[in-house]
Design an enzyme around this catalytic site. Structure first.
Site, mmCIF file in Angstrom:
data_model
loop_
_atom_site.group_PDB
_atom_site.id
_atom_site.type_symbol
_atom_site.label_atom_id
_atom_site.label_comp_id
_atom_site.label_asym_id
_atom_site.label_seq_id
_atom_site.Cartn_x
_atom_site.Cartn_y
_atom_site.Cartn_z
ATOM 1 N N ASN A 25 0.665 -1.281 0.009
ATOM 2 C CA ASN A 25 -0.118 -0.103 -0.228
ATOM 3 C C ASN A 25 0.766 1.264 0.226
ATOM 4 O O ASN A 25 0.560 2.353 -0.718
ATOM 5 C CB ASN A 25 -0.896 0.229 1.253
ATOM 6 C CG ASN A 25 -2.180 -0.911 1.032
ATOM 7 O OD1 ASN A 25 -2.585 -1.180 -0.119
ATOM 8 N ND2 ASN A 25 -2.797 -1.572 2.146
ATOM 9 N N ASP A 76 -5.866 -7.453 5.832
ATOM 10 C CA ASP A 76 -5.076 -8.295 4.835
ATOM 11 C C ASP A 76 -5.108 -9.934 5.528
ATOM 12 O O ASP A 76 -4.289 -10.712 4.909
ATOM 13 C CB ASP A 76 -3.796 -8.151 4.586
ATOM 14 C CG ASP A 76 -3.045 -8.019 6.176
ATOM 15 O OD1 ASP A 76 -3.673 -7.946 6.854
ATOM 16 O OD2 ASP A 76 -1.775 -7.923 6.038
ATOM 17 N N HIS A 121 -2.994 2.216 -2.745
ATOM 18 C CA HIS A 121 -4.074 1.295 -2.116
ATOM 19 C C HIS A 121 -4.694 0.649 -3.148
ATOM 20 O O HIS A 121 -5.071 -0.463 -2.954
ATOM 21 C CB HIS A 121 -5.174 2.328 -1.242
ATOM 22 C CG HIS A 121 -4.403 2.684 0.079
ATOM 23 N ND1 HIS A 121 -4.425 1.754 1.022
ATOM 24 C CD2 HIS A 121 -3.948 3.709 0.609
ATOM 25 C CE1 HIS A 121 -3.953 2.530 2.125
ATOM 26 N NE2 HIS A 121 -3.753 3.513 1.893
ATOM 27 N N ASP A 175 -5.473 -3.208 -3.027
ATOM 28 C CA ASP A 175 -6.818 -3.775 -3.347
ATOM 29 C C ASP A 175 -6.718 -5.081 -4.448
ATOM 30 O O ASP A 175 -7.453 -6.067 -4.361
ATOM 31 C CB ASP A 175 -7.962 -2.865 -3.837
ATOM 32 C CG ASP A 175 -8.207 -2.140 -2.592
ATOM 33 O OD1 ASP A 175 -7.921 -2.300 -1.695
ATOM 34 O OD2 ASP A 175 -8.933 -0.670 -2.701
#
Length: 309
Positions: free
Chosen positions: A211, A246, A216, A220
């Protein structure tokens, strides 16, 4: 596997109670000298007893009982249609038919709801055809179409809401609540049948770095890729869920520690991302919470081995 949505027995108990009251009122104040007073009293007693059984057994009865209760309600409506004294009395059963249809559409899978509505319409239509009054056909067809349409709409809306409430929006996997509920059922079944049952807790290594360095969106995308890659290597009976952030969680019915290790090796080969896992296999008297605690402890032992801590 489908399970009943909560509240079905309580609501059907209420519908039975309302039916008992309406039948009793119809028997006390008949609309015609040909009204089936004896039948109405009998159905009032049956509905009252059914309401009590459904309410008292709401936490113990299985899905078969709810299906049976809906079939009984459909049969009762068929009898009332057959013995109706006037065409208005036949068509007046439309709201009760809609109630059964909408209930089925909300609490049962779509296919089962359609079967229930088919049985309901077959019984009530046969009753209407055999009944003495005439002149009800146009309004009856309207009632039948209304039941079918409203049941289908309710089934689709309820199905969409149920899936949304049980699904993680990012990965499409079961969310924490849905996974927990399914794992509870799977563990109970395994313990009853003396079968193995294993829970796996998976945590990505250095996910924060993904991230921080790639953004991000990249994080994702990684979660979505892993969910897809892992799901393709699981059996239909296995359930993969997103536990939060996660972390992923996996329930493996019929799987002992050795087979779970083999499965984890296949999952490692499915995607190059680095992750660690902890497992726990059920023992007599375990709950899913117990398994998660042991799997979490095993996960952190694995992380300490990896990083030499």
């Amino acid at each position: 596997m489908h399970t009943l949505r909560p509240g079905g027995f309580a609501l059907l108990s209420l519908l039975y109670a309302v039916g008992a009251v309406l039948c009793a009122v119809g028997a006390l104040v008949p609309v015609s000298d040909r009204s089936p007073v004896a039948l109405l009293w009998g159905l009032a007693a049956l509905a009252a007893a059914g309401s009590l059984v459904l309410w008292l057994g709401r936490d113990r009865l299985g899905p078969w009982a709810l299906h049976a209760a809906v079939l009984v309600a459909s049969a009762a409506l068929g009898l009332l249609t057959w013995r109706a004294a006037t065409a208005v009395g036949i068509v007046g059963l439309g709201p009760a038919m809609v109630s059964v249809g909408v209930f089925s559409g909300h609490f049962f899978p779509r296919r089962a709801a359609r079967v229930h509505v088919g049985v309901l319409l077959a019984l009530t239509t046969a009753g209407a055809v055999a009944a003495a009054p005439t002149g009800y056909l146009p309004l009856w067809l309207t009632a039948v179409v209304t039941v079918v349409v409203l049941t289908e709409v309710q089934s689709r809306i309820s199905g969409d809401l149920h899936r949304a409430a049980a699904t993680d929006p990012l990965t499409g996997l079961a969310n924490r609540r849905a996974w927990q509920a399914a794992a509870d059922r799977g563990l109970a079944h395994a313990l009853r049948g003396d079968e193995p049952f294993t829970v796996v807790l998976i945590d990505l290594d250095d996910f924060k770095a993904v991230n921080d360095q790639a953004g991000h969106r990249a994080g994702d995308a990684l979660l979505q890729e892993l969910a897809t890659a892992w799901s393709a290597r699981l059996r239909l009976s296995d359930l993969l869920g997103r536990y939060g952030g996660d972390e992923f969680v996996l329930s493996l019915p019929g799987t002992d520690a050795t087979r779970a290790a083999d499965l984890l090796a296949r999952l490692h080969a499915a995607h190059p991302a680095a992750w660690s896992a902890g497992t726990a296999t059920a023992r007599p008297g375990d709950t899913v919470a117990d398994l998660l605690v042991r799997a979490d402890a095993d996960l952190y032992r694995e992380k300490r081995r990896k990083w030499g801590a």
